[in-house]
Design a protein around this motif. Structure first.
Motif, PDB file in Angstrom:
ATOM      1  N   GLY A  32       0.774  -1.234   0.000  1.00 39.12           N
ATOM      2  CA  GLY A  32       0.000   0.000   0.000  1.00 39.12           C
ATOM      3  C   GLY A  32       0.805   1.283   0.000  1.00 39.12           C
ATOM      4  N   TYR A  33       2.119   1.203  -0.206  1.00 34.11           N
ATOM      5  CA  TYR A  33       2.947   2.407  -0.285  1.00 34.11           C
ATOM      6  C   TYR A  33       2.954   2.925  -1.719  1.00 34.11           C
ATOM      7  N   ARG A  34       2.931   4.231  -1.865  1.00 44.73           N
ATOM      8  CA  ARG A  34       2.991   4.852  -3.189  1.00 44.73           C
ATOM      9  C   ARG A  34       4.398   4.644  -3.731  1.00 44.73           C
ATOM     10  N   ILE A  35       4.520   4.128  -4.963  1.00 45.40           N
ATOM     11  CA  ILE A  35       5.837   3.790  -5.513  1.00 45.40           C
ATOM     12  C   ILE A  35       6.201   4.559  -6.780  1.00 45.40           C
ATOM     13  N   SER A  36       5.303   5.404  -7.274  1.00 36.64           N
ATOM     14  CA  SER A  36       5.634   6.187  -8.467  1.00 36.64           C
ATOM     15  C   SER A  36       4.800   7.466  -8.463  1.00 36.64           C
ATOM     16  N   VAL A  56      10.986  14.623   4.900  1.00 33.66           N
ATOM     17  CA  VAL A  56      11.405  13.421   4.167  1.00 33.66           C
ATOM     18  C   VAL A  56      11.714  13.716   2.698  1.00 33.66           C
ATOM     19  N   TYR A  57      11.953  14.967   2.384  1.00 27.54           N
ATOM     20  CA  TYR A  57      12.292  15.353   1.010  1.00 27.54           C
ATOM     21  C   TYR A  57      13.483  14.535   0.527  1.00 27.54           C
ATOM     22  N   ARG A  58      13.510  14.231  -0.737  1.00 31.51           N
ATOM     23  CA  ARG A  58      14.587  13.420  -1.318  1.00 31.51           C
ATOM     24  C   ARG A  58      15.887  14.211  -1.480  1.00 31.51           C
ATOM     25  N   TRP A 105      15.928  16.165   8.978  1.00 30.83           N
ATOM     26  CA  TRP A 105      15.722  15.758   7.600  1.00 30.83           C
ATOM     27  C   TRP A 105      16.160  14.313   7.434  1.00 30.83           C
ATOM     28  N   LEU A 106      15.187  13.429   7.306  1.00 31.48           N
ATOM     29  CA  LEU A 106      15.447  12.017   7.037  1.00 31.48           C
ATOM     30  C   LEU A 106      15.224  11.787   5.545  1.00 31.48           C
ATOM     31  N   ALA A 107      16.189  12.229   4.786  1.00 39.15           N
ATOM     32  CA  ALA A 107      16.092  12.185   3.325  1.00 39.15           C
ATOM     33  C   ALA A 107      15.865  10.769   2.824  1.00 39.15           C
ATOM     34  N   ASN A 108      15.072  10.668   1.773  1.00 35.50           N
ATOM     35  CA  ASN A 108      14.860   9.427   1.039  1.00 35.50           C
ATOM     36  C   ASN A 108      14.077   8.362   1.793  1.00 35.50           C
ATOM     37  N   THR A 109      13.479   8.697   2.911  1.00 31.94           N
ATOM     38  CA  THR A 109      12.738   7.701   3.681  1.00 31.94           C
ATOM     39  C   THR A 109      11.247   7.703   3.359  1.00 31.94           C
ATOM     40  N   GLY A 110      10.848   8.516   2.414  1.00 36.19           N
ATOM     41  CA  GLY A 110       9.458   8.532   1.993  1.00 36.19           C
ATOM     42  C   GLY A 110       9.205   7.724   0.734  1.00 36.19           C
ATOM     43  N   TRP A 136       3.380  11.113   2.920  1.00 32.41           N
ATOM     44  CA  TRP A 136       2.284  10.163   3.132  1.00 32.41           C
ATOM     45  C   TRP A 136       2.854   8.767   3.404  1.00 32.41           C
ATOM     46  N   ASN A 137       3.841   8.367   2.605  1.00 28.54           N
ATOM     47  CA  ASN A 137       4.497   7.072   2.824  1.00 28.54           C
ATOM     48  C   ASN A 137       5.188   7.023   4.180  1.00 28.54           C
ATOM     49  N   ALA A 138       5.859   8.103   4.558  1.00 26.77           N
ATOM     50  CA  ALA A 138       6.575   8.125   5.838  1.00 26.77           C
ATOM     51  C   ALA A 138       5.598   8.005   7.011  1.00 26.77           C
TER      52      ALA A 138
END
Length: 183
Positions: A34-38, A74-76, A98-103, A143-145
């Motif tokens: 259920g995580y958004r992947i694209s 969670v910005y990339r 900032w926990l980058a890339n964790t979303g 939302w994913n985070a």
């Protein structure tokens, strides 16, 4: 004359129908969990399961509480050869982590550990620590985070849905940001 054009019309119709049947389908938007992947930068829903969706005024009220929430951006950020690459300066809400890339919808074991470890450290292991996740407006990363934090057992989770864009639109200050270290 009409009889002479009929085979050409059938051929055009056949090619058109065939082309539509072999057109590749759109990429999957969600994985099996259920995580958004694209298409991360696209309109987001009005809610996130298990989280309270807040706007700028609600966030400011939370920040005025004695038990301040953790602010998690969670910005990339590009990751290359074992380090974050600053392709452009990034700012976030003052006091944020900032926990980058964790979303991202699918995290490798390394990035999942990064997310889990830093949340545990920042919350002192308290799963009831109020925690606000954000990114930008129309950004599925936060939302994913939120979904991921809920799955880890965090109970007081907030989603600042319009994130940094709403904060800046309100004329509120931002701070230069660097991602938390991966180690």
């Amino acid at each position: 004359m009409l009889r002479a054009l009929l085979p050409a019309c059938v051929l055009v119709l056949s090619i058109t129908c065939h082309a539509e049947s072999v057109t590749p389908s759109a990429p999957a938007l969600f994985n099996a969990d259920g995580y958004r992947i694209s298409l991360y930068r696209s309109p987001t829903p009005d809610q996130a399961a298990g989280a309270t969706v807040i706007g700028t005024q609600q966030l400011q009220s939370l920040l005025d509480q004695p038990r301040k929430p953790l602010l998690i951006d969670v910005y990339r950020r590009q990751w290359l050869q074992g380090r974050f690459i600053e392709d452009e300066p990034h700012a976030n809400l003052p006091g944020s982590h900032w926990l980058a890339n964790t979303g991202d919808g699918e995290l490798s074991a390394q990035w999942m550990d990064y997310f889990t470890r830093h949340l545990r450290r920042l919350s002192d292991g308290h799963l009831d620590q109020p925690t606000v996740f954000y990114c930008r407006a129309d950004c599925w990363l936060s939302w994913n985070a939120v979904k991921r934090a809920k799955a880890l057992g965090y109970s007081e989770v907030y989603w600042y849905r319009d994130g940094l864009d709403a904060w800046q639109a309100a004329g509120l200050p931002v701070s230069p940001a660097q991602p938390e270290t991966l180690q």
